[in-house]
Write a protein that holds these residues in place. Structure first.
Motif, PDB file in Angstrom:
ATOM      1  N   ILE A   1       4.103  13.619  -2.934  1.00 47.39           N
ATOM      2  CA  ILE A   1       3.764  15.155  -2.763  1.00 47.39           C
ATOM      3  C   ILE A   1       2.208  15.253  -3.210  1.00 47.39           C
ATOM      4  CG2 ILE A   1       4.186  17.506  -4.235  1.00 47.39           C
ATOM      5  CD1 ILE A   1       7.094  16.174  -4.503  1.00 47.39           C
ATOM      6  N   SER A   2       1.388  16.142  -2.477  1.00 47.87           N
ATOM      7  CA  SER A   2      -0.026  16.109  -3.044  1.00 47.87           C
ATOM      8  C   SER A   2      -0.129  16.505  -4.214  1.00 47.87           C
ATOM      9  CB  SER A   2      -0.617  16.719  -1.785  1.00 47.87           C
ATOM     10  OG  SER A   2      -0.213  18.216  -2.302  1.00 47.87           O
ATOM     11  N   GLU A   3      -1.588  16.011  -4.937  1.00 51.44           N
ATOM     12  CA  GLU A   3      -1.625  16.352  -6.297  1.00 51.44           C
ATOM     13  C   GLU A   3      -2.028  17.680  -6.335  1.00 51.44           C
ATOM     14  OE1 GLU A   3      -4.218  13.377  -7.770  1.00 51.44           O
ATOM     15  OE2 GLU A   3      -4.417  14.362  -9.780  1.00 51.44           O
TER      16      GLU A   3
ATOM     17  N   GLU B   1       3.905  23.287  -8.674  1.00 56.74           N
ATOM     18  CA  GLU B   1       4.696  22.650  -9.977  1.00 56.74           C
ATOM     19  C   GLU B   1       4.405  22.880 -11.289  1.00 56.74           C
ATOM     20  OE1 GLU B   1       7.563  21.820  -8.681  1.00 56.74           O
ATOM     21  OE2 GLU B   1       7.105  21.607  -6.547  1.00 56.74           O
TER      22      GLU B   1
ATOM     23  N   ASP C   1       6.473  11.995 -16.969  1.00 59.56           N
ATOM     24  CA  ASP C   1       6.916  11.376 -15.919  1.00 59.56           C
ATOM     25  C   ASP C   1       7.208  12.107 -14.773  1.00 59.56           C
ATOM     26  OD1 ASP C   1       7.289   8.660 -16.862  1.00 59.56           O
ATOM     27  OD2 ASP C   1       9.335   8.904 -17.150  1.00 59.56           O
ATOM     28  N   PHE C   2       7.319  13.514 -14.769  1.00 63.29           N
ATOM     29  CA  PHE C   2       7.752  14.124 -13.759  1.00 63.29           C
ATOM     30  C   PHE C   2       6.211  14.359 -12.845  1.00 63.29           C
ATOM     31  CE2 PHE C   2       6.556  19.246 -14.575  1.00 63.29           C
ATOM     32  CZ  PHE C   2       5.844  19.173 -13.483  1.00 63.29           C
ATOM     33  N   PHE C   3       4.978  14.259 -13.159  1.00 58.00           N
ATOM     34  CA  PHE C   3       3.955  14.164 -12.611  1.00 58.00           C
ATOM     35  C   PHE C   3       3.862  12.840 -11.610  1.00 58.00           C
ATOM     36  CE2 PHE C   3      -0.729  13.528 -11.950  1.00 58.00           C
ATOM     37  CZ  PHE C   3      -1.040  14.851 -11.692  1.00 58.00           C
ATOM     38  N   ASP C   4       3.882  11.682 -12.490  1.00 58.53           N
ATOM     39  CA  ASP C   4       3.847  10.524 -11.482  1.00 58.53           C
ATOM     40  C   ASP C   4       5.169  10.229 -10.551  1.00 58.53           C
ATOM     41  OD1 ASP C   4       1.806   9.747 -13.004  1.00 58.53           O
ATOM     42  OD2 ASP C   4       2.996   8.627 -14.544  1.00 58.53           O
ATOM     43  N   ALA C   5       6.491  10.877 -11.018  1.00 54.55           N
ATOM     44  CA  ALA C   5       7.311  10.711 -10.187  1.00 54.55           C
ATOM     45  C   ALA C   5       7.173  11.423  -8.930  1.00 54.55           C
ATOM     46  CB  ALA C   5       8.834  11.372 -10.693  1.00 54.55           C
ATOM     47  N   MET C   6       6.332  12.669  -8.838  1.00 51.09           N
ATOM     48  CA  MET C   6       6.191  13.365  -7.856  1.00 51.09           C
ATOM     49  C   MET C   6       5.092  12.861  -6.901  1.00 51.09           C
ATOM     50  SD  MET C   6       6.466  17.477  -8.612  1.00 51.09           S
ATOM     51  CE  MET C   6       8.062  18.221  -9.135  1.00 51.09           C
ATOM     52  N   LEU C   7       4.165  12.231  -7.521  1.00 49.13           N
ATOM     53  CA  LEU C   7       3.063  11.466  -6.927  1.00 49.13           C
ATOM     54  C   LEU C   7       3.702  10.250  -6.153  1.00 49.13           C
ATOM     55  CD1 LEU C   7       0.068  10.815  -9.280  1.00 49.13           C
ATOM     56  CD2 LEU C   7       0.206  12.308  -7.434  1.00 49.13           C
ATOM     57  N   CYS C   8       4.639   9.458  -6.807  1.00 49.78           N
ATOM     58  CA  CYS C   8       5.379   8.463  -6.057  1.00 49.78           C
ATOM     59  C   CYS C   8       6.036   8.963  -4.805  1.00 49.78           C
ATOM     60  CB  CYS C   8       6.343   7.751  -7.124  1.00 49.78           C
ATOM     61  SG  CYS C   8       5.615   6.844  -8.115  1.00 49.78           S
ATOM     62  N   CYS C   9       6.440  10.293  -4.924  1.00 54.86           N
ATOM     63  CA  CYS C   9       7.232  10.767  -3.812  1.00 54.86           C
ATOM     64  C   CYS C   9       6.334  11.271  -2.696  1.00 54.86           C
ATOM     65  CB  CYS C   9       8.166  11.602  -4.076  1.00 54.86           C
ATOM     66  SG  CYS C   9       9.463  11.288  -5.173  1.00 54.86           S
TER      67      CYS C   9
END
Lengths: 510, 287
Positions: free
Chosen positions: B166-168, B175, B156-164
């Motif tokens: 944050i650049s891939e 991260e 989830d932390f990958f998706d959660a960061m994308l939703c915020c």
């Protein structure tokens, strides 16, 4: 005999639990509240003799844990009682069918198995439970909710044995650690009913650990007769030490009853639609049907106006999180029709579209499990780094953001603390603040009150209402119906159900 | 003492790192006293050259591995099929060549460069040797990086960061790789260093004992493998055998046969220590 213990648990140099008055009154149900990760489970497991003295440094009443484990009353406690673990998968033996586990040891003497299972599976087809009993539990099979119900059935069998004896032993404690964590409200209410029904027959000592404060209202409305025999306690953290205090349920209920939908400026029709999701989204060969009624007879699109909160409800596992992930472009749908103001999104929309236009700019989503949604190796400060809205944020700005949900006395050491060293409640607050800090037009919150204590939950609700008044749109998913039903207008409540196989999507009514 | 116990004796990787450095230090001290200056200079040059190649390979393998992993990831994410398939094919082609064969081919090219006076400087020759070795080991680093990215992409932390928003590239580099994979990468780089020492010594030894008359180590920079293959070192190693029948010769090993024994000892002792450091590192970081 009331149990009163001083418990110290440390891992290396880190103190995990330090409590002087951990108390469980005899023949009462103690409802232990408190934010997630504060140490409720750990102290209960220590008391029950379930921790490994080689892994942790533990003392109980000042004596080494090994001495406590060697006491005959600890052995009696383990033998006569039952401990329902928070994570049902860890409780069940993967090398043994569930039916065998249900009848292991003294559980085999109970005659109430069929009745208990019948009650817990009353809303499922008759053969479901029989099929489950033949299964060897695996991480994904049966579902988390089914495993949880199996564990509850075991605990109730053990309690029924006690009822047959009609005399509880002074060393019997039934511990339910987050027993409804994997269940929706319907099963939560059923669990409470079954527990209280037994307690009315014979009073026994029970510890019910939860951070689901909304349970309180249910108890006060549906089980008034038993309220006097319940003890509500809350664990708080004061200067690194756990403190067990009486929880003022009246104050909670009073707060709850003062909650009401926030009135946004202007009538709904005059406010623009920020987000619209058409009915009939398809994924994993299932159609997700949105409706305004619980039965799903009137399918409709979900519409989120600026300055509104919409609330999506469904039983566990139907696909609420899946639907928001589809709208957020994190999963690929078989069919999707959504619109964010003038921007259309469907199953063909490339991921790069969300990257450029949506994520963190127009919409954001706060995931339900803060443990998984945050980078455990990042620091508190690092959690805010890289956010589009906070590219050049100073430490002071981050402290300002944190002050919304944390104590005002935050120092540099907290900013540099690793996320993995925070409690569950602190992680959830950080998770929410990261989403709030972005100030996007649409904010999707998946179980925002998960793991929070009453005080933090109140602050989160106030923040939501401020966002709403600022014209933002909020999409909520939560099992805390008692709370959100009060702050969300009825016309903004939607229900979701899933239909497998051939599509049966009804006419869409906007 | 308590601090030392906690830091060194409990952390086996740190303990073995100290043992390695101490072992090499003692050997250097002994050789300054008892090894003749010419042999000592050869041994020092061979050790430093080998160490230089090892470190450079670690650096290059990390760089190539990181670039390859990121290229594959982003080509895959953006569904750029032809470049993705081309890169995958190229990497699989490199993977299909046994490392030792690949390095031997690189040596043949190096010989051609030397014969054609293209690579004259010794440092340039060492850089070429490092480049060749890193071409055949960098895919191991790339695989680790891709595994780490794939692992966290499911969370989830990958998706959660994308939703915020944050650049891939930040999610992957900062991260995932920097904050969550340092130990995994460092462990892989330790093994790359060990593999480089082993490959370099093996290939240099094979080449120097006369695999081909066209390729000769006489013009190559001295390495431990090459030094081990010289006549003097071979005789020193053979001297160990005489100790079995005549134990009185044992003390002579440490005074009269130092070049060969020191060379062999540095190679074996280094590989053993790297193995132990690697194992200790895995245990300490619970990889």
């Amino acid at each position: 005999m009331t149990i009163r213990r001083n418990i110290r648990i440390a891992s290396g140099k880190r103190t995990l639990v330090s409590i002087d008055n951990f108390e469980i009154p005899e023949n009462r149900i103690t409802i232990l509240l408190g934010e997630s990760g504060i140490g409720k489970s750990l102290m209960s497991k220590a008391l029950y003799g379930l921790l490994d003295p080689d892994e942790l440094d533990i003392t109980i009443d000042g004596e080494p844990y090994r001495t406590y484990l060697a006491r005959p009353e600890t052995a009696t406690l383990q033998h006569e009682s039952f401990f329902v673990f928070q994570e049902p998968s860890t409780h069940l033996n993967p090398l043994m069918p569930l039916a065998t586990q249900m009848r292991e040891g003294s559980l085999g003497f109970s005659k109430s198995e069929e009745a208990i299972l019948g009650t817990l599976w009353q809303h499922s087809p008759p053969d479901d439970v029989k099929k489950i009993l033949d299964v060897y539990p695996k991480p994904h099979r049966p579902s988390g909710g089914e495993k949880q119900r199996i564990l509850l059935a075991m605990a109730f069998k053990k309690i029924d044995l006690l009822i047959e004896r009609k005399q509880p032993s002074e060393h019997e404690i039934f511990v339910f650690d987050e027993p409804t964590g994997s269940l929706d409200n319907m099963y939560r209410d059923l669990f409470l009913e079954m527990l209280f029904e037994r307690f009315r027959k014979v009073g026994f000592t029970c510890l019910l650990i939860t951070h689901d404060y909304s349970m309180i209202e249910k108890i006060h409305t549906s089980h008034k007769d038993i309220v006097g025999k319940l003890v509500f306690k809350e664990v708080t953290l004061v200067e690194g030490k756990q403190l067990l205090e009486d929880f003022d349920t009246d104050a909670y209920l009073e707060w709850l009853h003062t909650q009401h939908p926030s009135e946004s400026a202007g009538s709904k029709t005059s406010r623009s639609i920020l987000l619209a999701v058409e009915n009939g989204t398809r994924v994993f060969n299932r159609s997700l049907i949105i409706s305004r009624d619980r039965e799903g007879e009137h399918p409709c699109s979900l519409e989120l106006h600026s300055g509104d909160i919409v609330y999506l409800k469904a039983a566990s596992g139907v696909g609420k999180t899946t639907l928001v992930k589809l709208v957020m472009g994190l999963l690929r749908a078989e069919r999707l029709k959504a619109r964010l103001e003038t921007m259309q999104m469907d199953e063909q929309t490339p991921r790069s579209f969300w990257h450029k236009n949506i994520w963190g700019r127009r919409m954001t989503m706060v995931f339900q499990h803060a443990d998984e949604a945050l980078n455990p190796e990042s620091t508190v400060k690092g959690t805010f780094e890289g956010l589009p809205a906070l590219k050049r944020a100073t430490e002071a700005r981050i402290v300002n953001i944190l002050n919304e949900l944390f104590d005002s006395a935050l120092d540099a050491s907290f900013l540099n603390k690793k996320v993995k060293h925070l409690s569950g409640g602190q992680k959830q607050r950080l998770n929410l603040l990261r989403g709030f800090a972005l100030d996007t037009d649409v904010l999707i919150l998946d179980e925002p009150l998960n793991g929070l204590d009453f005080e933090s939950a109140g602050k989160v609700i106030a923040m939501l209402q401020r966002k709403q008044n600022a014209g933002k749109g909020i999409w909520l998913i939560s099992h805390n119906e008692e709370i959100f039903d009060r702050i969300v207008r009825k016309e903004n409540v939607y229900y979701l159900r899933a239909e497998s196989g051939i599509e049966k999507v009804g006419p869409t009514r906007n | 003492m308590r601090l030392l116990k906690a830091n060194i004796f409990r952390a086996k990787d740190k303990l073995w790192l100290c043992i390695w450095l101490a072992g090499l230090g003692i050997l250097w001290l002994w050789n300054t006293l008892y090894l003749n200056p010419a042999a000592f200079a050869r041994l020092s040059a061979a050790s430093l050259n080998t160490l230089f190649v090892g470190i450079l390979v670690v650096f290059l393998a990390f760089l190539f591995g990181w670039l390859a992993a990121l290229a594959l990831h982003f080509l895959d994410e953006t569904r750029t099929r032809i470049p993705y398939l081309f890169l995958t094919f190229l990497f699989n082609l490199i993977r299909s060549v046994p490392q030792i064969v690949g390095i031997l081919i690189g040596y043949v090219i190096l010989t051609l460069f030397i014969q054609g006076d293209i690579l004259r400087a010794q440092t340039a020759q060492l850089v070429w040797m490092s480049f060749v070795i890193s071409v055949f080991v960098f895919l191991e680093v790339a695989d680790v990086i891709r595994e780490r990215i794939a692992f966290y992409m499911k969370s989830d932390f990958f998706d959660a960061m994308l939703c915020c928003g944050i650049s891939e590239s930040r999610i992957i580099n900062t991260e995932i790789l920097l904050k969550n994979s340092r130990a995994h990468l460092l462990h892989k780089l330790i093994s790359v260093f060990g593999a480089t020492i082993f490959l370099l010594c093996s290939v240099d030894f094979i080449v120097s004992v006369g695999l081909s008359t066209d390729v000769s180590l006489s013009n190559f920079p001295t390495t431990l493998g090459g030094l081990l293959a010289t006549m003097d070192s071979k005789q020193d190693i053979l001297a160990i055998g005489t100790v079995v029948t005549n134990f009185r010769n044992f003390s002579a090993l440490f005074f009269q046969h130092l070049q060969g024994i020191s060379t062999a000892w540095i190679i074996v002792f280094t590989l053993l220590c790297l193995y132990k450091i690697s194992n200790g590192f895995v245990k300490r970081h619970r990889l």
